[in-house]
Design an enzyme around this catalytic site. Sequence first.
Site, mmCIF file in Angstrom:
data_model
loop_
_atom_site.group_PDB
_atom_site.id
_atom_site.type_symbol
_atom_site.label_atom_id
_atom_site.label_comp_id
_atom_site.label_asym_id
_atom_site.label_seq_id
_atom_site.Cartn_x
_atom_site.Cartn_y
_atom_site.Cartn_z
ATOM 1 N N GLU A 166 37.523 46.589 46.717
ATOM 2 C CA GLU A 166 36.925 45.402 46.080
ATOM 3 C C GLU A 166 35.394 45.446 46.058
ATOM 4 O O GLU A 166 34.717 44.626 46.698
ATOM 5 C CB GLU A 166 37.390 44.124 46.777
ATOM 6 C CG GLU A 166 38.844 43.809 46.524
ATOM 7 C CD GLU A 166 39.287 42.475 47.139
ATOM 8 O OE1 GLU A 166 38.531 41.917 47.953
ATOM 9 O OE2 GLU A 166 40.372 42.015 46.805
ATOM 10 N N GLU A 337 46.987 44.121 44.976
ATOM 11 C CA GLU A 337 47.300 43.152 46.033
ATOM 12 C C GLU A 337 47.797 41.871 45.370
ATOM 13 O O GLU A 337 47.093 41.285 44.549
ATOM 14 C CB GLU A 337 46.056 42.831 46.869
ATOM 15 C CG GLU A 337 45.470 44.036 47.566
ATOM 16 C CD GLU A 337 44.221 43.692 48.389
ATOM 17 O OE1 GLU A 337 43.958 42.501 48.617
ATOM 18 O OE2 GLU A 337 43.512 44.637 48.776
HETATM 19 C C1 GAL Z 1 41.490 40.842 49.457
HETATM 20 C C2 GAL Z 1 41.180 42.087 50.267
HETATM 21 C C3 GAL Z 1 42.208 42.298 51.363
HETATM 22 C C4 GAL Z 1 42.476 41.010 52.086
HETATM 23 C C5 GAL Z 1 42.918 39.969 51.118
HETATM 24 C C6 GAL Z 1 43.256 38.656 51.755
HETATM 25 O O1 GAL Z 1 40.359 40.365 48.809
HETATM 26 O O2 GAL Z 1 41.119 43.234 49.474
HETATM 27 O O3 GAL Z 1 41.736 43.282 52.246
HETATM 28 O O4 GAL Z 1 41.325 40.624 52.744
HETATM 29 O O5 GAL Z 1 41.882 39.747 50.201
HETATM 30 O O6 GAL Z 1 43.660 37.707 50.810
#
Ligand code: GAL
Length: 655
Positions: A166, A337
């Site tokens: 990110e 994710e």
């Molecule tokens: C994302 C990140 C992850 C985790 C997640 C939690 O932004 O890439 O590592 O922190 O958020 O929602």
Amino acid sequence: MSARSRSRWLPPMTPPSMTDHRPRRALGVCYYPEHWPESIWADDARRMIEAGLEWVRIGEFAWSRLEPEPDALDFDWLDRAIDLLGSAGLKVVLGTPTATPPRWMLMKHPDMLAVDAKGRQRGFGSRRHYCFSHQGYRAESRRITELLARRYDSNPHIAAWQTDNEYGCHDTTISYSNAARTAFRDWLGQRYQSVDALNRAWGNVFWSMDYRSFDEIDLPNLTVTEPNPAHAMAFRRFASDMVRDFNAEQVRIIRRFSDAPVAHNYMGRVTDFDHFDVGNDLDIASWDSYPLGFLEDRVGDDAAHQRAYARQGDPDFQAFHHDLYRAVGRGRWWVMEQQPGPVNWAPVNPAPLPGMCKLWALEAFAHGAETVCFFRWRQAPFAQEQMHAGLLRPDSADAPAMAEIAEVVAALKALPEGGPEDAPVALIFDYASEWAWQVQPQGAAFSYFRLVFETYRAVRKLGLDVDILPLGAKPRGHRVVLAPGVFHASPEQIAMLTASGAVCLFGPRFNSKTEEFTIPVPLPPAVPGLSCTVTHVETFRADLPRPVAGGGAVRHWLEAIESDERVLEQTEDGASVVVGEGTISYLAGWPDEEAFDRILRTLCARAGIDTVSLPEGVRIRRIAGQQAVFNYSAEHRMFEGRTLPPASVLWPGKT
Ligand code: GAL
């Protein structure tokens, strides 16, 4: 380092349509073997496979366990984890760990930390604690990337790579460090060649801001009042280029050793660097989709909207990013994710309505995702994200999302062959325009992102699919092209759009600056074939909208125009809002929902596109020759004679 100022977007990898959907659709999960005793890895892998997951992403924060001391490497545990996960039948995405340099790195490079606009150094103790311009850290990034790429060069289980994690999240693109100042001067030297050219381009005669050498130029923070917008804009371009270069260095190294595709996981509404630029160096774009967190902390609608969608997320925000990143990935994109339950980081963190995890995943596939990975496998009982749900609870029992994964697997099996269909409408998204209007909003409420997003939402409410294009890309048979808020377009870029045969809507603010951030003469929008000149602009309070004669209003922004074109929409007090009834129209203000709906319907009718009025919260996306229907609402909705329960999907099935 190059001082390229414009994105040079490469065309889609699958021209001319997005229907050639090569890899098949799959689910996956983000896993942190370093968080758990090795004794449970095998059982975790078995349960992943049983759940229907095919991909596992690992490694992206593991640097302190890979290199506990400078140059003291310990990759054995990662070897075993990859081997175990891969042997269980999972394909591994391996991340480079550069978003989390270990504490000892700061002993080696005490000045590698980013500095905020107030001149304060950002500290260790979370993540993303580095400045993209720091050459010492850049060398460390290359070193750890090469160690990983060499070690796993032909490992059969590594089926993809992820660079860092990110970029830009937690406001980390822009840094006012000494390293950034040095690199910025170098970048300026390459871009302008002589300081006289820079003084002329920026208009530094104003307020006696002339420089005698590049070494006199500081970063545009801590000035007494606002800096020269040309200076601020150059800095934003530079900061974006630093991200591009940092990423490109890792990609080059990985490609020397491995044939597996390389991805990065972008974020929602992070716009501080040009994702098209970064994406040109990658094989796959991916992004991290947290619909409930985003609704609360970055979509930007009113409280009533947030209440209505509190447990479902905004009906357009995910789709917007799916379409944006499909373009960034030139057709190849994933969700790396996916929110599985409550997150920990938004102002409030509700649980998704039952059905939403399934809806979110299927919506991504309907927009062409190859893979959707859930974040994360097991909820961590320790550290910052201990309140963040996983697919398993901390005691390893299934969390609620697990049951929905089984439904997604079944729905994917039922999907006929074929990818997402080409959209009739193209919408331009231009990162430089976002920076330009942050530098010079001219009215606090003016947000380029919001303007483009509201345009997207208005089109989707008409039941239409949208392709997002970077500025400079050629429309691919689109019948309508929308270009709101584009701050500067070259004659070639304008011609690319007007020559496409599509009905084009330009404005507001279209082409209203030169690339160097001055007002162009002839005055904007300077679109050949359109008689329209913006003579001045005004912005107004949010509670003083200007009613439009046919209904609705113009908010925040209205340009006064001189035009011989037919006036299609005007304010009740007679100011033109839309002019031009041929293939080129100009929009002089920021329409509210009602006015936008009418303007776009008229435009679509002119282009021969049928529109509908979708029920509140219902959206459609055409895939595999059919339409997928998503009910984001918490209520039952009627659609084409069928009742849609709350948080439900009508999914295409094999006939
Ligand atoms: C994302 C990140 C992850 C985790 C997640 C939690 O932004 O890439 O590592 O922190 O958020 O929602």
